[in-house]
Design an enzyme around this catalytic site. Structure first.
Site, PDB file in Angstrom:
ATOM      1  N   HIS A 100       1.039   2.729  17.948  1.00  0.00           N
ATOM      2  CA  HIS A 100       0.418   3.716  18.448  1.00  0.00           C
ATOM      3  C   HIS A 100      -1.049   3.561  18.454  1.00  0.00           C
ATOM      4  O   HIS A 100      -1.488   2.578  17.828  1.00  0.00           O
ATOM      5  CB  HIS A 100       0.706   4.987  17.690  1.00  0.00           C
ATOM      6  CG  HIS A 100       0.367   4.884  16.250  1.00  0.00           C
ATOM      7  ND1 HIS A 100      -1.200   4.976  15.799  1.00  0.00           N
ATOM      8  CD2 HIS A 100       1.095   4.617  14.997  1.00  0.00           C
ATOM      9  CE1 HIS A 100      -1.003   4.786  14.580  1.00  0.00           C
ATOM     10  NE2 HIS A 100       0.118   4.595  14.030  1.00  0.00           N
ATOM     11  N   ARG A 149       1.711  10.710  17.034  1.00  0.00           N
ATOM     12  CA  ARG A 149       0.816   9.474  17.215  1.00  0.00           C
ATOM     13  C   ARG A 149       1.682   8.467  18.078  1.00  0.00           C
ATOM     14  O   ARG A 149       1.101   7.949  19.133  1.00  0.00           O
ATOM     15  CB  ARG A 149       0.215   9.017  16.144  1.00  0.00           C
ATOM     16  CG  ARG A 149       1.126   8.442  15.127  1.00  0.00           C
ATOM     17  CD  ARG A 149       0.007   8.169  13.875  1.00  0.00           C
ATOM     18  NE  ARG A 149       0.496   7.473  12.874  1.00  0.00           N
ATOM     19  CZ  ARG A 149       1.263   8.096  11.770  1.00  0.00           C
ATOM     20  NH1 ARG A 149       1.662   9.534  11.854  1.00  0.00           N
ATOM     21  NH2 ARG A 149       1.592   7.412  10.732  1.00  0.00           N
ATOM     22  N   GLU A 203       6.437   5.561  10.508  1.00  0.00           N
ATOM     23  CA  GLU A 203       5.800   4.525   9.590  1.00  0.00           C
ATOM     24  C   GLU A 203       6.380   4.607   8.165  1.00  0.00           C
ATOM     25  O   GLU A 203       7.237   5.505   7.889  1.00  0.00           O
ATOM     26  CB  GLU A 203       4.429   5.431   9.504  1.00  0.00           C
ATOM     27  CG  GLU A 203       3.405   4.469   8.840  1.00  0.00           C
ATOM     28  CD  GLU A 203       3.356   2.845   9.012  1.00  0.00           C
ATOM     29  OE1 GLU A 203       4.414   2.284   8.901  1.00  0.00           O
ATOM     30  OE2 GLU A 203       2.581   2.452   9.430  1.00  0.00           O
ATOM     31  N   HIS A 273       4.952   2.270  14.763  1.00  0.00           N
ATOM     32  CA  HIS A 273       4.068   2.232  13.738  1.00  0.00           C
ATOM     33  C   HIS A 273       3.849   0.646  13.198  1.00  0.00           C
ATOM     34  O   HIS A 273       4.737   0.032  13.229  1.00  0.00           O
ATOM     35  CB  HIS A 273       4.258   3.175  12.736  1.00  0.00           C
ATOM     36  CG  HIS A 273       4.394   4.555  13.222  1.00  0.00           C
ATOM     37  ND1 HIS A 273       3.688   5.393  13.170  1.00  0.00           N
ATOM     38  CD2 HIS A 273       5.689   5.352  13.578  1.00  0.00           C
ATOM     39  CE1 HIS A 273       4.064   6.697  13.739  1.00  0.00           C
ATOM     40  NE2 HIS A 273       5.324   6.439  14.085  1.00  0.00           N
TER      41      HIS A 273
HETATM   42  O1  LIG Z   1      -1.675   4.304   6.705  1.00  0.00           O
HETATM   43  C1  LIG Z   1      -0.764   4.033   7.051  1.00  0.00           C
HETATM   44  O2  LIG Z   1       0.182   4.646   7.447  1.00  0.00           O
HETATM   45  C2  LIG Z   1      -0.614   2.405   7.562  1.00  0.00           C
HETATM   46  C3  LIG Z   1      -0.690   2.075   8.925  1.00  0.00           C
HETATM   47  O3  LIG Z   1      -2.139   2.795   9.300  1.00  0.00           O
HETATM   48  O4  LIG Z   1      -1.554   1.596   6.717  1.00  0.00           O
HETATM   49  P1  LIG Z   1      -1.417   0.003   6.243  1.00  0.00           P
HETATM   50  O5  LIG Z   1      -1.828  -0.631   7.388  1.00  0.00           O
HETATM   51  O6  LIG Z   1      -2.211   0.169   5.087  1.00  0.00           O
HETATM   52  O7  LIG Z   1       0.033  -0.148   6.009  1.00  0.00           O
END
Ligand SMILES: O=C(O)[C@@H](CO)OP(=O)(O)O
Length: 345
Positions: A100, A149, A203, A273
């Site tokens: 996204h 998103r 995610e 994600h």
């Molecule tokens: O905050 C989150 O959900 C993820 C993606 O933005 O973060 P990270 O890159 O630290 O895994």
């Protein structure tokens, strides 16, 4: 970054298409005409919904959009074919992955996980730019997570597609939702792309880090600890999912629901994600748990794979504004592109 696994995105400007695409076959009069939308039946993903609830219970997730997990009826194969035989017989298909665009919490540098926040203006622009990069690639089906998103990104990207088909979210959360979202024109269905939303592509659940500032968390717990939470394969953040746990549901969903579509020759786009896609890419590229640590995905950058003979072939190239910098393509992609040009000029 020297050891990073560099994942090459699809370049800007131009790209190439699959003759194999059912849409193509219909539009351009190929002998084996099959209509993209025909035969799609949506079933309530009861077990998936239960899975999401238990995931929420387990991790105490407060916010997440309604899980509209839809299960497209499995592609039917002759009964005695083994998976290997099916793979050999399978046609070629394109798989596009897009993380996204920038979200309001990316902008604020907050751990987001399963919290359902929208895109920023920049994220909207990234999604539109991603759409331009894939505007010549046939898309028969779209899968997104249950989070807005990813859904915004998929929808905005498709506004740029040259075929101007309309992405339509399949609602199968209840019998009524399914009935109330029916379309009564076959022609209109042919001009649509079904969008399946699945919580399994969400995610990774970031547990008690959700909503915390990443820099402040590093200051408090130490850079190394936070890096371990963010990028190790099997160490979960407090009360959250490790990448391994995220992979268990995301890759299982990919294998059970998306791979059969690719096997049947459908071109698929997945908007999801950073971490759910990292786990899927780990599977596609056969990365080890060490290699995946260094895999970073940018927001709004599409990546293309060709699925052929049961194998995923990554067709990336360094991002560049010119056609020459664009990923390699197959004869079918080139032919599709040529026909699209003829049709639209
Ligand atoms: O905050 C989150 O959900 C993820 C993606 O933005 O973060 P990270 O890159 O630290 O895994």
């Amino acid at each position: 970054m020297a050891t990073s696994v560099f994942h090459q995105p699809i370049g800007t400007a131009q790209s190439h298409q699959l003759l194999q695409n059912s849409d193509f076959r219909h539009e351009f009069g190929h002998a084996s005409v099959k209509l993209t939308f025909k035969g799609f039946k949506v079933e309530t993903g009861l077990s998936s919904r239960e899975g999401f609830s238990s995931c929420r219970r387990k991790f105490g997730v407060v916010q997440a959009s309604a899980s509209h997990t839809s299960v497209v009826q499995p592609v039917s194969y002759p009964p005695n074919n083994s998976t290997d035989e099916l793979r050999k017989k399978s046609s070629e298909a394109a798989l596009i992955l897009i993380r996204h665009g920038e979200s309001l919490w990316n902008e604020k540098n907050l751990f987001t996980g399963c919290v359902d926040v929208p895109l920023t203006k920049k994220g909207v622009e990234e999604a539109i730019e991603a759409g331009k990069r894939i505007s010549n690639i046939p898309v028969d089906m779209i899968y997104t997570s249950a989070l807005i998103r990813a859904q915004m990104t998929a929808m905005l990207a498709m506004t740029q597609h040259r075929r101007k088909k309309v992405p339509i979210i399949l609602h199968s959360e209840s019998e009524q939702a399914r009935e109330w979202s029916q379309i009564f024109s076959e022609d209109t269905k042919k001009q649509s792309i079904p969008v399946v939303t699945a919580w399994q592509l969400n995610e990774r659940m970031y547990g008690e880090l959700q909503g915390l500032n990443k820099q402040e968390t590093a200051d408090r717990f130490g850079k190394e600890k936070v890096h371990e939470w963010r990028r190790s394969y099997d160490i979960p953040p407090p009360n959250g999912e490790s990448l391994e746990m995220c992979a268990e549901r995301a890759v299982a969903y990919f294998k059970d629901h998306i791979e059969p579509q690719l096997l049947s020759g459908k071109n698929v786009m997945i908007a999801a994600h950073g971490n759910s896609l990292r786990s899927i890419i780990m599977y596609l590229d056969k990365l080890t748990s060490q290699e995946v640590i260094n895999l970073e995905l940018s927001t709004g950058i599409p990546m293309l794979y060709i699925f052929k003979g049961g194998k995923f072939i990554r067709r990336g190239s360094p991002a560049g504004p010119t056609e020459a910098g664009v990923y390699a393509y197959t004869r079918r992609l080139a032919l599709y592109r040529q026909k699209l040009d003829e049709m639209l000029h």
